[in-house]
Design an enzyme around this catalytic site. Structure first.
Site, PDB file in Angstrom:
ATOM      1  N   HIS A 138      50.199  65.726  40.898  1.00 42.50           N
ATOM      2  CA  HIS A 138      51.241  66.737  41.143  1.00 42.50           C
ATOM      3  C   HIS A 138      52.231  66.336  42.248  1.00 42.50           C
ATOM      4  CE1 HIS A 138      49.535  68.024  45.002  1.00 42.50           C
ATOM      5  NE2 HIS A 138      48.396  67.664  44.454  1.00 42.50           N
ATOM      6  N   HIS A 147      58.414  51.171  37.997  1.00 39.80           N
ATOM      7  CA  HIS A 147      57.431  50.915  36.930  1.00 39.80           C
ATOM      8  C   HIS A 147      56.046  51.218  37.482  1.00 39.80           C
ATOM      9  CE1 HIS A 147      55.468  47.675  34.076  1.00 39.80           C
ATOM     10  NE2 HIS A 147      54.955  48.882  33.915  1.00 39.80           N
TER      11      HIS A 147
HETATM   12  C1  LIG Z   1      51.179  40.923  43.620  1.00 35.01           C
HETATM   13  C2  LIG Z   1      51.740  39.831  42.754  1.00 35.01           C
HETATM   14  C3  LIG Z   1      53.164  40.214  42.304  1.00 35.01           C
HETATM   15  C4  LIG Z   1      51.797  38.585  43.614  1.00 35.01           C
HETATM   16  O1  LIG Z   1      52.431  37.574  42.941  1.00 35.01           O
HETATM   17  P1  LIG Z   1      52.985  36.307  43.798  1.00 35.01           P
HETATM   18  O2  LIG Z   1      54.074  36.760  44.716  1.00 35.01           O
HETATM   19  O3  LIG Z   1      53.309  35.252  42.785  1.00 35.01           O
HETATM   20  O4  LIG Z   1      51.784  35.912  44.737  1.00 35.01           O
HETATM   21  P2  LIG Z   1      50.698  34.741  44.586  1.00 35.01           P
HETATM   22  O5  LIG Z   1      50.128  34.698  43.198  1.00 35.01           O
HETATM   23  O6  LIG Z   1      51.314  33.505  45.138  1.00 35.01           O
HETATM   24  O7  LIG Z   1      49.545  35.232  45.553  1.00 35.01           O
HETATM   25  C5  LIG Z   1      49.713  35.337  46.947  1.00 35.01           C
HETATM   26  C6  LIG Z   1      48.388  35.713  47.558  1.00 35.01           C
HETATM   27  O8  LIG Z   1      48.070  37.060  47.161  1.00 35.01           O
HETATM   28  C7  LIG Z   1      46.833  37.082  46.423  1.00 35.01           C
HETATM   29  N1  LIG Z   1      47.014  38.041  45.320  1.00 35.01           N
HETATM   30  C8  LIG Z   1      47.997  38.023  44.367  1.00 35.01           C
HETATM   31  N2  LIG Z   1      47.876  39.085  43.565  1.00 35.01           N
HETATM   32  C9  LIG Z   1      46.801  39.775  44.013  1.00 35.01           C
HETATM   33  C10 LIG Z   1      46.194  40.971  43.583  1.00 35.01           C
HETATM   34  N3  LIG Z   1      46.685  41.672  42.532  1.00 35.01           N
HETATM   35  N4  LIG Z   1      45.129  41.423  44.264  1.00 35.01           N
HETATM   36  C11 LIG Z   1      44.623  40.726  45.330  1.00 35.01           C
HETATM   37  N5  LIG Z   1      45.175  39.584  45.802  1.00 35.01           N
HETATM   38  C12 LIG Z   1      46.252  39.117  45.132  1.00 35.01           C
HETATM   39  C13 LIG Z   1      46.625  35.658  45.923  1.00 35.01           C
HETATM   40  O9  LIG Z   1      45.262  35.391  45.702  1.00 35.01           O
HETATM   41  C14 LIG Z   1      47.209  34.878  47.060  1.00 35.01           C
HETATM   42  O10 LIG Z   1      46.261  34.856  48.114  1.00 35.01           O
HETATM   43  P3  LIG Z   1      46.129  33.586  49.114  1.00 35.01           P
HETATM   44  O11 LIG Z   1      47.463  33.444  49.803  1.00 35.01           O
HETATM   45  O12 LIG Z   1      45.010  33.991  50.026  1.00 35.01           O
HETATM   46  O13 LIG Z   1      45.828  32.435  48.219  1.00 35.01           O
HETATM   47  C15 LIG Z   1      50.920  39.604  41.432  1.00 35.01           C
HETATM   48  O14 LIG Z   1      49.756  38.830  41.687  1.00 35.01           O
HETATM   49  C16 LIG Z   1      50.468  40.913  40.778  1.00 35.01           C
HETATM   50  O15 LIG Z   1      49.371  41.457  41.017  1.00 35.01           O
HETATM   51  N6  LIG Z   1      51.359  41.441  39.911  1.00 35.01           N
HETATM   52  C17 LIG Z   1      51.134  42.669  39.204  1.00 35.01           C
HETATM   53  C18 LIG Z   1      51.026  42.355  37.713  1.00 35.01           C
HETATM   54  C19 LIG Z   1      50.868  43.592  36.884  1.00 35.01           C
HETATM   55  O16 LIG Z   1      50.164  44.508  37.205  1.00 35.01           O
HETATM   56  N7  LIG Z   1      51.589  43.600  35.760  1.00 35.01           N
HETATM   57  C20 LIG Z   1      51.603  44.745  34.885  1.00 35.01           C
HETATM   58  C21 LIG Z   1      52.497  44.479  33.723  1.00 35.01           C
HETATM   59  S1  LIG Z   1      52.484  45.872  32.642  1.00 35.01           S
END
Ligand SMILES: CC(C)(COP(=O)(O)OP(=O)(O)OC[C@H]1O[C@@H](n2cnc3c(N)ncnc32)[C@H](O)[C@@H]1OP(=O)(O)O)[C@@H](O)C(=O)NCCC(=O)NCCS
Length: 209
Positions: A138, A147
């Site tokens: 709510h 998104h």
């Molecule tokens: C958060 C996010 C955008 C980060 O992407 P990025 O900027 O490319 O970051 P990286 O993959 O380089 O990761 C950076 C650090 O964060 C950590 N990390 C990335 N995503 C994480 C997550 N979801 N949860 C926990 N840790 C995460 C990585 O392990 C890395 O850790 P380190 O520096 O200790 O090695 C991506 O991982 C994510 O979760 N995107 C959401 C995707 C999603 O839900 N899509 C839905 C589509 S409908």
């Protein structure tokens, strides 16, 4: 009869096609005319033709029968297309299985996917995408072009700024304010406010950018 053109021939638009087909089954007088996409290798999406690049919006938008839905998943691209083309008629695609509470406002061009619950008193800004099975409790205020990805849950009185994304399965506790252009990683638990432009991940969430 409303004729609908979907912008973007990606996976998100496939799901939007299913929403529209579900609404047609319920008797809504709408039909899908086709898709616009800049990739000239894309000729069709499921059963519907790609009608040309996104710039063809200009040739279709004077036709008052035509409504657009922006199926582009990237928030910033959706916003750019919105700002580039002055489309007056956006269709708001709400899957029939979504549960929408009382005094909820959903602005033009939003996409609300299957199984979503949006509880009383929420406002959902224009072109926001509320993905499959998300729960918005709510009195949330979800900003334009945001998104909320599949399975994310926001407790009561949460604010999400423009263009921000809550990744798949994010949980946000009550009363939290998340700024604009924020990216919350999949599976995060948000227990404090998040500043504009941050990327935050983990349980509990920590800012990494
Ligand atoms: C958060 C996010 C955008 C980060 O992407 P990025 O900027 O490319 O970051 P990286 O993959 O380089 O990761 C950076 C650090 O964060 C950590 N990390 C990335 N995503 C994480 C997550 N979801 N949860 C926990 N840790 C995460 C990585 O392990 C890395 O850790 P380190 O520096 O200790 O090695 C991506 O991982 C994510 O979760 N995107 C959401 C995707 C999603 O839900 N899509 C839905 C589509 S409908």
């Amino acid at each position: 009869m409303k004729k609908i053109i979907i912008i973007g021939a990606g996976g998100n638009s496939k799901v939007i096609i299913d929403i529209i087909l579900s609404r047609i089954e319920l008797g809504e007088k709408i039909q899908i005319m086709g898709i616009l996409d800049d990739d000239e290798n894309k000729k069709s999406l499921t059963d519907y033709p790609v009608l040309g690049p996104v710039s063809r919006i200009s040739t279709f938008r004077e036709n008052k029968e035509i409504y657009f839905v922006n199926g582009v998943g990237d928030n910033h691209t959706r916003k750019r297309i919105y700002e580039t083309y002055s489309i007056e008629q956006y269709y708001t695609a709400v899957h029939p299985s979504a549960i929408i509470g009382s005094r909820v406002t959903i602005e033009q061009g939003c996409v609300i996917m299957a199984g979503v619950i949006i509880n009383a008193g929420c406002s959902i800004g224009k072109q926001a995408l509320i993905n499959t099975g998300a729960i918005i409790e709510h009195d949330n205020r979800i900003g334009a072009f945001a998104h909320v990805a599949s399975g994310a849950v926001t407790a009561g009185n949460v604010t999400v700024g423009e263009c921000s994304m809550l990744g798949t399965g994010t949980k946000v506790i009550q009363g939290i304010s998340i700024g604009s252009c924020v990216m919350i990683g999949a599976g995060a638990v948000v227990i404090g406010d998040i500043r504009d432009n941050a990327t935050a991940v983990g349980v509990p969430v920590r800012i990494i950018k």
